[in-house]
Write an enzyme that holds these catalytic residues in place. Structure first.
Site, PDB file in Angstrom:
ATOM      1  N   SER A 167      -9.331   1.944   3.299  1.00 10.40           N
ATOM      2  CA  SER A 167      -8.483   2.653   2.360  1.00 10.40           C
ATOM      3  C   SER A 167      -7.537   1.755   1.588  1.00 10.40           C
ATOM      4  O   SER A 167      -6.949   2.177   0.601  1.00 10.40           O
ATOM      5  CB  SER A 167      -7.684   3.718   3.101  1.00 10.40           C
ATOM      6  OG  SER A 167      -6.830   3.142   4.078  1.00 10.40           O
ATOM      7  N   SER A 176      -9.882  -0.362   7.407  1.00 11.30           N
ATOM      8  CA  SER A 176      -9.207  -0.167   6.124  1.00 11.30           C
ATOM      9  C   SER A 176      -8.486  -1.393   5.588  1.00 11.30           C
ATOM     10  O   SER A 176      -8.037  -1.390   4.451  1.00 11.30           O
ATOM     11  CB  SER A 176      -8.231   1.013   6.211  1.00 11.30           C
ATOM     12  OG  SER A 176      -8.936   2.234   6.235  1.00 11.30           O
ATOM     13  N   LYS A 178       0.840  -1.198   0.000  1.00  6.69           N
ATOM     14  CA  LYS A 178       0.000   0.000   0.000  1.00  6.69           C
ATOM     15  C   LYS A 178       0.878   1.252   0.000  1.00  6.69           C
ATOM     16  O   LYS A 178       1.875   1.326   0.737  1.00  6.69           O
ATOM     17  CB  LYS A 178      -0.910  -0.019   1.231  1.00  6.69           C
ATOM     18  CG  LYS A 178      -1.918   1.117   1.322  1.00  6.69           C
ATOM     19  CD  LYS A 178      -2.791   0.915   2.552  1.00  6.69           C
ATOM     20  CE  LYS A 178      -3.804   2.027   2.753  1.00  6.69           C
ATOM     21  NZ  LYS A 178      -4.641   1.803   3.962  1.00  6.69           N
TER      22      LYS A 178
END
Length: 507
Positions: A161, A185, A80
């Site tokens: 996210s 997330s 990420k």
């Protein structure tokens, strides 16, 4: 600017990453080349991958030459893009304000992945600033990467996210990815994309060199196709980091999580059923999942209600206060070419670049957070104590103790909602992830089937440091249920059977 983002800047191509090799290649290089080819073939439809790491092939060749050994040897892992990776790629958190944030640092968890023999394949898209910028945001969107799409239905939200990590694994680009979570997330995008996601106990995995939101709740964790892979990945990244005080006890709790997995782990377990967490549309798959748990020898105890009203308001104050303090401290460590050195400067940057950054939704949460007055504020201290007690001692701990439970289960989230550029995220609500997020306790989501073709997940939640137990319970369920749903990449669920027929007149 350092424009190492999106596939148009696929620097690996410049290094001959996808050209035919001039000599025989080893298994790590073969796996890495195959993953790069899948990025090129699959990612244009889902926008999950921001960039390929330029050294990916070189990493693989070193592994094949015998220079690296470990439990993840030769396996490509996507990261990420709020986690720093040494090299040429910036760590952007999806924001143009950090497009020059090339730090040359490996986050400790990345260093651990390298030691375990993994190939750092590249960076994944995310909800910009890990979804903290606005209350009207669109999950999976960032100015750097655009909109990540759910591979099960391309007009559906991938959740955030860690949207890119979830979508990339679900689409079959890689089996292993790293996400981060403050509240949902990891587990939400894992559930909505139909994969496994594990949010560890806060303090088991280092947060150093990760763009922060909350020192109380932030953690990185695995996003994978299977629970075994999640356990293997967690075994590699867990451990104490002297630079992160929250991890001081991590080595004492670190384990070989994969070795502890057993298919009969549910036998004799007492599992609390969180009916209060049921999300819209999940009743059918949830009942089927409960039947699997019973068949595997678990005793199910119904928890029909739980008052979580004390959690949300306190958590909000905590996130606003800790975000400003943490981001300002992080930005102070970034290279000189990063001109945004404070949250206030980021707000000003977004205003100055409103067309690129603010056309879809604003930065109201940023503005609110910038008004917070610091970690010594009595209002903040009270809010943290209140929310932590409500989710921990008076929440998960009390629920477990009251009925002598080993774990809690519930639907992770409702099925994926549509991407909505006008109204922002429009989730139907439900799920119990906030309990584990605010408490800092482990939370695993495992596929439990689909609703009209859209995957949904089953959550396993336990007490602090019960990471090994929760992974083993989820593994036993996974082995018995076989509920993984393959993505179809359809434009819309409404366009395919049987939904399409039912939308037509029935007479």
């Amino acid at each position: 600017m350092t424009n190492c983002h999106r596939l148009r800047c696929l620097l690996a191509l410049l290094l001959g990453a996808t050209s035919a090799p001039l000599f025989a290649v080893g298994p790590a290089e073969q796996s890495t080349r195959a993953a790069i080819a899948r990025v090129q073939r699959i990612d244009p439809s889902i926008h999950a991958v921001l960039a390929i790491e330029p050294t990916a092939i070189a990493q693989a060749r070193t592994i094949d030459a015998g220079g690296v050994r470990g439990p993840l040897v030769g396996q490509p892992v996507l990261i990420k893009d709020n986690i720093e990776v040494a090299g040429l790629l910036p760590t952007t958190a999806g924001s143009l304000a950090l497009i020059d944030n090339v730090t040359g640092r490996d986050a400790p968890l990345i260093a651990r992945l390298r030691q375990a023999g993994a190939v750092i394949l590249g960076k994944t898209n995310l909800s910009e600033w890990a979804n903290i910028r606005s209350t009207n945001s669109i999950s999976g969107w960032s100015a750097v990467g655009g909109q990540t799409r759910n591979p099960h239905a391309l007009d559906r939200d991938p959740c955030g996210s860690s949207s890119g990590s979830g979508a990339a694994v679900a689409a079959g680009i890689v089996d292993l990815a790293i996400g981060t979570e403050t509240d949902g997330s990891i587990t939400c995008p894992a559930a909505l994309n139909g994969i496994v996601g594990f949010k560890p106990t806060v303090g088991l995995v280092s947060r150093t060199h990760i763009v922060p939101i909350s020192t109380s709740q932030d953690t990185a964790g695995p996003m994978t196709r299977t629970v075994l892979q999640a356990a293997q990945l967690l075994s590699a990244i867990a451990g104490t980091d002297p630079a992160d005080p929250a991890t001081k006890n991590a080595d004492a709790h670190r384990a070989d999580y994969a070795a502890g997995l057993t298919a009969d782990a549910l036998h004799g377990m007492r599992i609390g059923v969180m009916r209060f967490a049921s999300g819209f549309g999940t009743d059918g798959p949830f009942e089927a999942a409960l039947a699997v748990l019973r068949a595997q020898g678990a005793t199910l105890v119904e928890i029909k209600a739980f008052d979580d009203k004390a959690i949300g308001p306190g958590e909000h104050v905590v996130l606003m206060t800790e975000f400003k303090a943490g981001l300002n401290a992080y930005l102070a460590t970034t290279p000189p070419q990063v001109v945004t050195r404070t949250l206030a400067a980021v707000i000003a940057f977004n205003t100055a670049h409103a067309v690129q950054e603010l056309s879809l939704f604003g930065q109201d949460t940023f503005i609110e957070a910038d008004k917070s007055t610091g970690l010594d504020d009595p209002t903040y201290l009270k809010a943290r104590a209140t929310s932590l007690a409500a989710a921990g001692v008076n929440g998960i701990d009390r629920l477990l103790k009251a009925d002598r439970l080993d774990a809690l289960v519930g639907p992770t989230m409702p099925p994926a909602w549509k991407i909505d550029a006008v109204n922002g995220d429009q989730s139907a609500g439900g799920g119990a992830g906030s309990l584990a997020a605010v408490a800092g306790y482990p939370h695993l989501t495992v596929p439990m089937g689909a609703v009209k073709g859209l995957p949904v997940g089953l959550s396993f939640i336990g007490a602090k440091w019960d990471d090994a137990k929760i992974l083993s319970l989820g593994y036993a369920y996974e082995q018995a249920s076989h509920a993984l749903v393959a993505p179809r990449f359809v434009p819309s669920i409404e366009q395919v059977p049987p939904v399409a027929q039912m939308l037509m007149p029935q007479r």
